[in-house]
Motif scaffolding. Structure first.
Motif, PDB file in Angstrom:
ATOM      1  N   HIS A 240       0.855  -1.195   0.000  1.00 39.56           N
ATOM      2  CA  HIS A 240       0.000   0.000   0.000  1.00 39.56           C
ATOM      3  C   HIS A 240       0.891   1.246   0.000  1.00 39.56           C
ATOM      4  CE1 HIS A 240      -2.978   2.901   1.341  1.00 39.56           C
ATOM      5  NE2 HIS A 240      -3.929   1.981   1.295  1.00 39.56           N
ATOM      6  N   ALA A 241       0.674   2.137  -0.961  1.00 34.89           N
ATOM      7  CA  ALA A 241       1.523   3.324  -1.094  1.00 34.89           C
ATOM      8  C   ALA A 241       1.340   4.296   0.067  1.00 34.89           C
ATOM      9  CB  ALA A 241       1.222   4.039  -2.411  1.00 34.89           C
ATOM     10  N   GLY A 242       0.236   4.178   0.819  1.00 33.60           N
ATOM     11  CA  GLY A 242       0.022   5.077   1.941  1.00 33.60           C
ATOM     12  C   GLY A 242       0.529   4.518   3.258  1.00 33.60           C
ATOM     13  N   SER A 243       0.276   3.240   3.501  1.00 35.42           N
ATOM     14  CA  SER A 243       0.508   2.701   4.840  1.00 35.42           C
ATOM     15  C   SER A 243       1.828   1.951   4.979  1.00 35.42           C
ATOM     16  CB  SER A 243      -0.654   1.778   5.230  1.00 35.42           C
ATOM     17  OG  SER A 243      -0.762   0.707   4.315  1.00 35.42           O
ATOM     18  N   THR A 244       2.633   1.930   3.936  1.00 39.82           N
ATOM     19  CA  THR A 244       3.913   1.223   4.021  1.00 39.82           C
ATOM     20  C   THR A 244       5.053   2.219   4.163  1.00 39.82           C
ATOM     21  OG1 THR A 244       2.954  -0.412   2.503  1.00 39.82           O
ATOM     22  CG2 THR A 244       5.314  -0.599   2.996  1.00 39.82           C
ATOM     23  N   PRO A 245       5.685   2.287   5.352  1.00 44.85           N
ATOM     24  CA  PRO A 245       6.765   3.247   5.555  1.00 44.85           C
ATOM     25  C   PRO A 245       7.926   2.996   4.588  1.00 44.85           C
ATOM     26  CG  PRO A 245       6.084   2.244   7.639  1.00 44.85           C
ATOM     27  CD  PRO A 245       5.422   1.471   6.537  1.00 44.85           C
ATOM     28  N   MET A 246       8.666   4.048   4.282  1.00 46.86           N
ATOM     29  CA  MET A 246       9.758   3.931   3.319  1.00 46.86           C
ATOM     30  C   MET A 246      10.747   2.848   3.724  1.00 46.86           C
ATOM     31  SD  MET A 246       8.760   6.037   1.080  1.00 46.86           S
ATOM     32  CE  MET A 246      10.138   5.961  -0.080  1.00 46.86           C
ATOM     33  N   GLN A 248      10.346   0.140   5.150  1.00 49.75           N
ATOM     34  CA  GLN A 248       9.881  -1.242   5.049  1.00 49.75           C
ATOM     35  C   GLN A 248       9.458  -1.618   3.639  1.00 49.75           C
ATOM     36  OE1 GLN A 248       7.238  -2.183   8.432  1.00 49.75           O
ATOM     37  NE2 GLN A 248       8.367  -0.623   9.529  1.00 49.75           N
ATOM     38  N   ARG A 249       9.917  -0.830   2.657  1.00 50.98           N
ATOM     39  CA  ARG A 249       9.529  -1.113   1.280  1.00 50.98           C
ATOM     40  C   ARG A 249      10.556  -1.969   0.559  1.00 50.98           C
ATOM     41  NH1 ARG A 249       6.267   3.885  -1.322  1.00 50.98           N
ATOM     42  NH2 ARG A 249       4.958   4.248   0.489  1.00 50.98           N
ATOM     43  N   ASP A 251      10.686  -1.982  -3.179  1.00 47.13           N
ATOM     44  CA  ASP A 251      10.047  -1.386  -4.354  1.00 47.13           C
ATOM     45  C   ASP A 251      10.788  -1.832  -5.615  1.00 47.13           C
ATOM     46  OD1 ASP A 251       9.293   0.372  -6.444  1.00 47.13           O
ATOM     47  OD2 ASP A 251       8.822   1.972  -5.021  1.00 47.13           O
ATOM     48  N   LEU A 253      10.343  -1.061  -8.653  1.00 46.64           N
ATOM     49  CA  LEU A 253      10.609  -0.005  -9.634  1.00 46.64           C
ATOM     50  C   LEU A 253      11.818   0.843  -9.243  1.00 46.64           C
ATOM     51  CD1 LEU A 253       9.795   1.379 -12.270  1.00 46.64           C
ATOM     52  CD2 LEU A 253       8.265   2.845 -10.932  1.00 46.64           C
ATOM     53  N   VAL A 254      12.049   1.003  -7.952  1.00 48.94           N
ATOM     54  CA  VAL A 254      13.257   1.713  -7.518  1.00 48.94           C
ATOM     55  C   VAL A 254      14.491   0.933  -7.968  1.00 48.94           C
ATOM     56  CG1 VAL A 254      14.614   2.325  -5.473  1.00 48.94           C
ATOM     57  CG2 VAL A 254      12.213   3.018  -5.632  1.00 48.94           C
ATOM     58  N   VAL A 289       0.042   1.843  -5.490  1.00 51.70           N
ATOM     59  CA  VAL A 289       0.549   0.541  -5.039  1.00 51.70           C
ATOM     60  C   VAL A 289       2.058   0.520  -5.281  1.00 51.70           C
ATOM     61  CG1 VAL A 289       0.424  -1.954  -5.286  1.00 51.70           C
ATOM     62  CG2 VAL A 289      -1.638  -0.563  -5.633  1.00 51.70           C
ATOM     63  N   VAL A 290       2.835   0.223  -4.241  1.00 52.36           N
ATOM     64  CA  VAL A 290       4.286   0.075  -4.407  1.00 52.36           C
ATOM     65  C   VAL A 290       4.528  -1.090  -5.366  1.00 52.36           C
ATOM     66  CG1 VAL A 290       6.461  -0.416  -3.237  1.00 52.36           C
ATOM     67  CG2 VAL A 290       4.698   0.951  -2.080  1.00 52.36           C
ATOM     68  N   PRO A 291       5.266  -0.854  -6.477  1.00 55.58           N
ATOM     69  CA  PRO A 291       5.433  -1.911  -7.481  1.00 55.58           C
ATOM     70  C   PRO A 291       6.072  -3.171  -6.903  1.00 55.58           C
ATOM     71  CG  PRO A 291       6.022   0.203  -8.428  1.00 55.58           C
ATOM     72  CD  PRO A 291       5.815   0.433  -6.948  1.00 55.58           C
TER      73      PRO A 291
ATOM     74  N   THR B 276       5.760   7.391  -3.778  1.00 53.64           N
ATOM     75  CA  THR B 276       5.677   6.185  -4.603  1.00 53.64           C
ATOM     76  C   THR B 276       5.478   6.574  -6.059  1.00 53.64           C
ATOM     77  OG1 THR B 276       4.539   5.095  -2.773  1.00 53.64           O
ATOM     78  CG2 THR B 276       4.428   3.997  -4.931  1.00 53.64           C
ATOM     79  N   ARG B 301       2.629  11.313   0.246  1.00 55.22           N
ATOM     80  CA  ARG B 301       1.780  11.486   1.437  1.00 55.22           C
ATOM     81  C   ARG B 301       2.624  11.987   2.604  1.00 55.22           C
ATOM     82  NH1 ARG B 301      -2.897   6.849   0.876  1.00 55.22           N
ATOM     83  NH2 ARG B 301      -2.536   6.485  -1.331  1.00 55.22           N
ATOM     84  N   GLY B 364      -1.786   5.829   6.939  1.00 54.59           N
ATOM     85  CA  GLY B 364      -1.385   6.067   5.560  1.00 54.59           C
ATOM     86  C   GLY B 364      -2.532   5.856   4.598  1.00 54.59           C
TER      87      GLY B 364
END
Lengths: 419, 419
Positions: A240-246, A248-249, A251, A253-254, A289-291, B276, B301, B364
């Motif tokens: 979830h792009a809102g509830s997932t802290p940086m 703990q990602r 990603d 696409l990064v 959505v985090v890819p 994101t 966010r 989030g």
């Protein structure tokens, strides 16, 4: 010399060498663009279609009218041979291809074939008799847009592909190469590869921006870059792009973006190599959505195998250092081609004799000459492409540029013939 | 106190406060998952479908059997009110939503509604009479997957959307919200927003990994992050991947990759903000063509408007510094929500009184409470989500976690009621 009144390429030398007729060549370029011509001034002439048949028939008729012997091999390659003094010598060959991309241009391929035709016209008109036969070749399906692989005719001719396998290749409508050849009447009788050449010289537009940027008239092509293709699959964690802290990602696409920039950086560190990430697919590909998954397709090219090895090693190292689950797969290669130094020298000497500015280039695109280089001494001549455009209806090289290229082609053939 | 033999949340305090029945709550969670239950143990219960009607009917019947008065408003929000001592006071409200995502889980939304039902059961069973009426709310279409926007019922209730506009929203089959409400019998008579609340408290699963990572039992939700959405269009120059030297490229994907990494870096510099890039479209997206066009969709966010301003400014600065033609468009915003400090304090005090470990979090994800915060004192309670998963059939919070959340909800209501 030829009849007065025609535009001529203007050599700096004062010798009595025959000269091609640039106006006549340009008229052929303009008139042949009617075969598959598009509203926007381009050409759609896919291989082995009705449009291809029309231009082939025109080419065969023109060559026959000049006294050429025509041979068509099983894969549809056309060989138009103008006789020289000594039929025991293998012919000198020039040529390229008459097919185009969809919405392609008026120059890619056909320039090399029409220049060959212009050479024969010039030889006949000036009663110049070479020692070698001169063969103008049209290679079947250089473009590869209807049937894969590209450079099909020259590939079978040079032994890179087997005729039986290529015959069975289907287009999107389910038509095989063999059926398409038979349908347009170009399933020839000559076994593929039976004809041998003393040398092969291909005139082509550059399809890149180097000559124009250098304000150079003629490209002396010393070889063709090798290619390596890689597929990359990155597995991250969809979140979830809102509830997932940086912190703990995971990603995907990064990680993919780091690879795209690495491909660019690796090429810059291994010039004249080039590196491109041309394809990206993101899953689920939704803004918030985090890819969780990304696929990349990478194309790396370099004139030398050593250069390609270094580029691949650098890519593997960088991918290994990225903190993500990444599968890097080397899916396809084409080895670099180095053209024959003697033929390259003949091209250079010819261009210089005509007073043209030159630049040595390594072709970034594939050409029939890359296959033929494996079986006989080969080189290529490039003329500038406006804005580097190709595979595009706006593709353009000027009458003067085309005439210079054909002039160099003629002088190169004359030089090779002397040896 | 309640009948012996039931599992109870176990407060650390020794007072005689009523306690919810965790087993009974869990049994409701398990049994309501049959409405739209999937083979994999999840739930597909899109808003205003037959499955939604079934769970609504069940909820209404349960509340009626406990002596609640049921009201349904024009947008289908259900208000089940259990009487308190003083009908002149506005009710205290709790609740959430009964709808789910496609292939969603058994907890997202329904936990807050079932906990409200459990509160009423507990009050009735313990003969506890509040001063205020207690209203359990089911908000229509929180998820937004069938009809857009999400948080539709609470949005109309709080005045963020007009009923007439929402009534006309169509799903993919062309069915309007109004028709869907009428079809399942939940086009109520009560004007939307007529009911006023003394306070609103929403229990919800976290849908993120923070509580689990911190091994914390209860999340004290102090607000909801603000959101800004950006579209990015990068125009490069489509070019041949072989014949275009690195120095002459204008690669839209290279610029896009710099932006993806910048979005990540900006978020890390403005924690607890998140950033994101979830969507990428590349043109022409072919391995051996330098990308000529890329579109990105960005989601940023932050809990504060100032934080969002700083993140946007940083994004604009970085985009402006990239040597490419880039159009950055701010297409949508949602302002941050800060919950009522008194209600947040009541949640904190309740959790501490029950001896639960707590962490302050800013949500989030969006929630109905974000709308309701605009019209009455509001806060939220989070319980942990296993692996941070939500919108997923594997979504899970344990019986103990759900019971703790409901226990805190009850104590919070009791505290608010005292004031």
């Amino acid at each position: 010399m030829t009849a007065a009144g025609h535009a001529r390429s203007t050599p700096a030398t004062g010798t009595n060498m025959p000269e091609i007729d640039g106006d006549r060549l340009w008229a052929d370029i303009v008139s042949t663009a009617r075969f598959g011509g598009t509203d926007k001034g381009g050409v759609t002439r896919l291989t082995l279609t009705e449009e291809d048949r029309q231009v082939r028939d025109w080419f065969v008729a023109e060559c026959r009218s000049l006294g050429c012997m025509i041979e068509v091999d099983r894969i549809g390659n056309i060989f138009a041979t103008y006789p020289g003094e000594d039929p025991s010598l293998s012919p000198i060959a020039v040529g390229s291809h008459l097919d185009t991309q969809p919405q392609g241009g008026r120059f890619d391929g056909i320039l090399g074939v029409l220049a060959g035709l212009e050479l024969i016209r010039t030889l006949k008109e000036t009663a110049t008799v070479l020692r070698h036969n001169l063969t103008v070749v049209n290679w079947t399906n250089e473009e590869g847009s209807r049937f894969s692989p590209a450079m099909m005719g020259s590939g079978v001719f040079a032994g890179a592909s087997r005729l039986e396998a290529i015959d069975a290749v289907l287009d999107q409508d389910g038509t095989s190469v063999q059926t398409a050849l038979e349908t347009i009447g170009y399933r020839g009788e000559t076994p593929v590869g039976q004809v041998g050449f003393a040398a092969y010289v291909e005139l082509h537009i550059e399809q890149g921006p180097l000559l124009e940027a250098a304000a150079t008239q003629i490209g002396i092509v010393t070889g063709v870059q090798g290619v390596r293709w890689f597929d990359v699959a990155i597995t991250g964690t969809e979140a979830h792009a809102g509830s997932t802290p940086m912190a703990q990602r995971n990603d995907a696409l990064v990680a993919a973006s780091q690879i795209v920039l690495a491909v660019r950086d690796i090429a810059h560190r291994h010039l004249p190599g080039v590196g491109t990430t041309g394809f990206v697919a993101v899953g689920p590909n939704s803004r918030n959505v985090v890819p969780g998954a990304v696929q990349l397709q990478i194309d790396m090219r370099h004139p030398s195998e050593e250069g390609l090895d270094l580029m691949q090693a650098a890519l593997e190292q960088i991918v290994g250092a990225i903190d993500a689950k990444i599968a890097l797969t080397h899916i396809w290669s084409k080895q670099p081609v180095v053209f024959d130094p003697a033929i390259v020298d003949a091209v250079r000497a010819s261009a210089e004799a005509l007073g043209y500015s030159t630049t040595e280039v390594v072709s970034g695109a594939g050409h029939d000459a890359a296959h033929i280089a494996g079986i006989c001494p080969t080189a290529m001549i490039f003329v500038p492409s406006k804005d580097g455009l190709s595979h595009n209806e706006a593709e353009y090289s000027s009458p003067e540029e085309c005439a210079r290229g054909a002039g160099v082609l003629l002088q190169t053939v004359l030089q090779i013939d002397l040896k």
